[in-house]
Design an enzyme around this catalytic site. Sequence first.
Site, PDB file in Angstrom:
ATOM      1  N   HIS D 228       0.807  -1.212   0.000  1.00 57.11           N
ATOM      2  CA  HIS D 228       0.000   0.000   0.000  1.00 57.11           C
ATOM      3  C   HIS D 228       0.839   1.261   0.000  1.00 57.11           C
ATOM      4  CE1 HIS D 228      -3.563   2.227  -0.304  1.00 57.11           C
ATOM      5  NE2 HIS D 228      -3.126   3.037   0.610  1.00 57.11           N
ATOM      6  N   TYR D 232       1.743   5.357  -2.461  1.00 54.35           N
ATOM      7  CA  TYR D 232       2.046   6.747  -2.098  1.00 54.35           C
ATOM      8  C   TYR D 232       3.429   7.136  -2.576  1.00 54.35           C
ATOM      9  CZ  TYR D 232      -2.281   6.530   0.288  1.00 54.35           C
ATOM     10  OH  TYR D 232      -3.610   6.380   0.532  1.00 54.35           O
ATOM     11  N   HIS D 379      -9.869   1.462 -10.588  1.00 57.67           N
ATOM     12  CA  HIS D 379      -9.371   2.405  -9.583  1.00 57.67           C
ATOM     13  C   HIS D 379      -7.901   2.733  -9.808  1.00 57.67           C
ATOM     14  CE1 HIS D 379      -8.395   4.276  -5.772  1.00 57.67           C
ATOM     15  NE2 HIS D 379      -7.482   3.357  -5.578  1.00 57.67           N
ATOM     16  N   PHE D 380      -7.064   1.704  -9.955  1.00 58.73           N
ATOM     17  CA  PHE D 380      -5.640   2.073 -10.032  1.00 58.73           C
ATOM     18  C   PHE D 380      -5.224   2.541 -11.419  1.00 58.73           C
ATOM     19  CE2 PHE D 380      -5.137  -2.688  -9.914  1.00 58.73           C
ATOM     20  CZ  PHE D 380      -4.639  -2.859 -11.195  1.00 58.73           C
ATOM     21  N   HIS D 381      -6.100   2.386 -12.408  1.00 58.66           N
ATOM     22  CA  HIS D 381      -5.785   3.060 -13.669  1.00 58.66           C
ATOM     23  C   HIS D 381      -6.123   4.550 -13.585  1.00 58.66           C
ATOM     24  CE1 HIS D 381      -5.027  -0.904 -15.385  1.00 58.66           C
ATOM     25  NE2 HIS D 381      -4.365  -0.259 -16.301  1.00 58.66           N
ATOM     26  N   ARG D 442     -10.778  -9.325 -11.817  1.00 60.59           N
ATOM     27  CA  ARG D 442      -9.559  -8.756 -12.382  1.00 60.59           C
ATOM     28  C   ARG D 442      -8.632  -9.903 -12.759  1.00 60.59           C
ATOM     29  NH1 ARG D 442      -6.208  -6.500  -7.156  1.00 60.59           N
ATOM     30  NH2 ARG D 442      -4.691  -5.924  -8.732  1.00 60.59           N
ATOM     31  N   ARG D 443      -7.481  -9.610 -13.320  1.00 52.95           N
ATOM     32  CA  ARG D 443      -6.414 -10.578 -13.519  1.00 52.95           C
ATOM     33  C   ARG D 443      -6.850 -11.870 -14.177  1.00 52.95           C
ATOM     34  NH1 ARG D 443      -2.855 -10.435  -8.013  1.00 52.95           N
ATOM     35  NH2 ARG D 443      -1.679  -8.645  -8.683  1.00 52.95           N
TER      36      ARG D 443
END
Lengths: 75, 65, 304, 591
Positions: D228, D232, D379-381, D442-443
């Site tokens: 995580h 950041y 989300h992470f794209h 996903r994946r």
Amino acid sequence: MSQTAEHEASNETSEHVREIGHDEFDPIGTLTLIGIYFLILVFLWFFMYFVEFLGNDPTVVSGTLVFLATGERLA
Amino acid sequence: MRISKGALLIVIAFIAPLIVELRTVLAWVNVELTLLESAVLGIGLIGVILVWALWPQEGTSESAG
Amino acid sequence: MNIHTYEKLWLIAAMVLIVGFIATITYGSVGLGITMVGDQQDTVEPTELDDERFSDPRVAQVGENEYEAYVTAQMFSFQPDPIEVPEDSEVTFYVTSRDVIHSFSLVGTNVNTMVIPGEVAEMTVEFDEPQDYGVVCNEYCGPNHHNMEGMVHVVPEDEFDLTELDAEAPDEVETGDDIDVTATVENRLLDPIETTVTLEIGNETVSEDVTIDGGETDETTFTVDSAQLGEGDHEWTVTVDEHTDSWTVTVVDELEDGDADDDADDESNENTDAGDDTDGGENGTEDETDTDETESDASGGDDE
Amino acid sequence: MTNTYIESFPAEAKVVRAAFYSSFLALAIGGLFGIIQTLHRTGYYRFMDSADYYTVLTAHGVLLAITFTIFFLVGVFTWATTTSLDRPVEDIRFTWAWYGLMVLGTVLTAIPIFAGFTDSEMSASVLFTFYAPLQGHPLFYFGLVLFVVGTWLAGVDWFRSWWAWKQEHPDERIPLPTFMVLTTTLMWYIATLGVAAAILLFLLPWSLGLVESVNPLLTRTLFWFFGHPVVYFWLMPAYMMWYVLLPKISGGKLFSDPLARVVFVLFLILSVPTGIHHQYLDPGIAEGFKFIAMTNTMFLLLPSLLTAFTVVASMEHGARQRGGTGYLGWLKALPWRDPVFAGMALAGLMFAAAGFSGMINAGMNINYLVHNTFWVVGHFHLTVGTAVALTFMAVTYWFLPQVTGKALWSRSVALGQVVLWFVGMTFMSNAMHRGGLLGIPRRTAEPQYEGFEFEAAVGSVGELDAQIALGGALLTLSLVLFFANVVGTALNSRSDDLPANEYADTLSGPSDAPLVLDNLKLWTAIAIVLVIFAYSFPLLSIIERGGLFGPELTELPVSIGLGLEYLWVTTVSTVTAAGETAITIIAGVSS
């Protein structure tokens, strides 16, 4: 960094209409924008939790609570 | 031109997510659009923005929202 | 440090947002009883899994309307598959892995857990209406990950049973000898069931009504005269509700060997039945070819 | 005389340039793999075996999430320390050494990943998360370790610069960009302890055959200890750009230096003790630990929400100085034609949307709805794929002239590129989020199943696939334009008319910030204490339940021939015992 400011002022005078100092600046536009964002967040959060999530039955629940619920339903 | 070309481009880009999700939102109020209809709607919307932006400016400017 | 009034306002709004989020989640946990997969279960040996739950993955009834489903995930299948439970039931899933990390996720629902070797995921779920749910593995588990799927069938109450059928008969008999077909029927429900055991062999159909108490096993033996069937291969089928078990008996003029061979044949037949038993038992609606395939998939995965 | 970075710091400019180019190479390969996956998953074009999809996915994840982002980060951070401290690095050979180590680590990691495409025995198709018991080739783990050590040394380099500067300026506040670099680096040191422990104590010895097994839940938890905060680590250089560059490009000043410091301090202390929120659905971790991780995660929203205000206010300041008026009319006065500005502003807008899906991910029980679905990919794209990547691409248009001394090849192409990225990602991530809510995982190479179908309330899965493919195509086109600009700029001749190497001045300066904000030792100590509180009990519980080396610990054969194995187990047990003792003492003191 004061040096930086001087450069900036001289470089971009053409684009600058006025100089606004710390005390004269009220970011009312920011408050407006972020207020709208806040409302969107609140609305979407409730939508996601209570419509999308809780409407996506069945959900994992603890046995005892369900037992009570089932008992009620059967009675 | 009411807004700069750059700003116009950004406004059109910003319309994209709105058009994409418009169908979903409308479906909640029981308005079902087909893919073609929402595409036409989108193009129409962009057309309106273009006309608005390219219209010769008179008097004070409006909010770009 | 001077903070602008508007920024202070936003700071308060942000804190309200954060506290509101945590409050909503807490309401879900405490008010609605939504429970997280946690550490309720002790660890297991992923390569052994010989405890009574996972040596024979299945659905078991533990109370009125209460069931437990023991599920194993392995490259690239779930066992049992499909999982069948009745409507209006409360089902607790116990899911573990035989090899790598998988997931067990009912598509279109909030039933979703990681499946970690050595750990047992426990999830209690309430099913209302009859419905079929797809199960996916949503954690990458190897080159055939995308083929790993299963089903959960929530069936109407009157179509649901936990009956295990296992029928045995000799492979070969001499003309004139009797053929004994023994049907062993286990009722894994808590309540007694009334049902009919039926044998079809050749053109003949015989049946017997039985009543089996909860958790009990009943043996019904049908005796058929081989002379009536005549020489040759005869397929037989035992049916209890929607469960079937079938094999072929060969009636020969004279047996090549003595009694010893008879026993051996019996045994081989039994093995076949036992094979059906592991997963055929829980899923009466599925035909045998399908379940066999599932099983070979599973063992294939184990080998890798 | 133009005062570009390359004129002030010619030697450092070379390193920064090399870091940027390494980053772009990773972006190019990773991006190519991105479109291959898009077309394969949606079923539009499948030219490879589905088993190879996971090799492509591993390379995509590692190259973009680790290589692209972190190489760019070290470039930006080196620029930030040298510029804001106004001093060259202490020893340029050391700087090249850590850069070289990072390159070596990347190459060693890439070899086994790419070997997955060949018939060789070597492979590491274990994805970016490398969850045991999936096992990669030892070289994969070894390469990752070298890469991380390279970043550690880079941090040492930045700290050396600061220490040397402090000797000469004992009473001055840490310049804001350097402050951001230092806090981020400290956070990274704490965070990488998790992945270092996972690899060095368990995964590497296991892949080498020194130990028989690992505890999958333990290595997974250690991964997320790092997994995580690493997000950041990607995000902080983008934040830095929004704080120190964006206000200037907007024509204004940073609204508040003290709040910027508060934000980075909050990231330092709150980034690490949150990783368990990736494990909400893991059996073997008690619900209470998950709840603690959630509250930490929710409070981590605070620095991002504060950033939203400060950054927008800084832009507004610029807009009003440029003549903007009204509640929203000032938005028109922003320099939208400048690709650097437009790219960063659009990236920020996407990050606002990403913030929302992140809030959902942070929620504990609502995680049942979205965990490991396509939603997470959406989300992470938006975060690393747009907030970070688009910001990096936008600032590249500012940085390239600084580190090459050459004018940007085309500003129009650059503007088109950032807009195209925004539109492409809108289509792609929107469809991903929606697909996730339908339960699409996903994946997976082929999210098409035999026994059932995904049911969409509005539209259809086919339509979502079309959106994803369209988005992917636009993103690929955008990448092509980006690389055209990078190459075109590199081929340009030197220019004398370039903007100077400057960053934004502040409205409320560092003198308004309480001195305690600059006390890095204090914040590091608090961060460590919080990590111990959040992690010691879950980790001890996992070890107690499953054993250090997994469920088979007691059966572990101690091979006489190797002996190493025994030594290994003893060492690890001793270290853990020492850790436990320390924790007990701390717990005792604090209670």
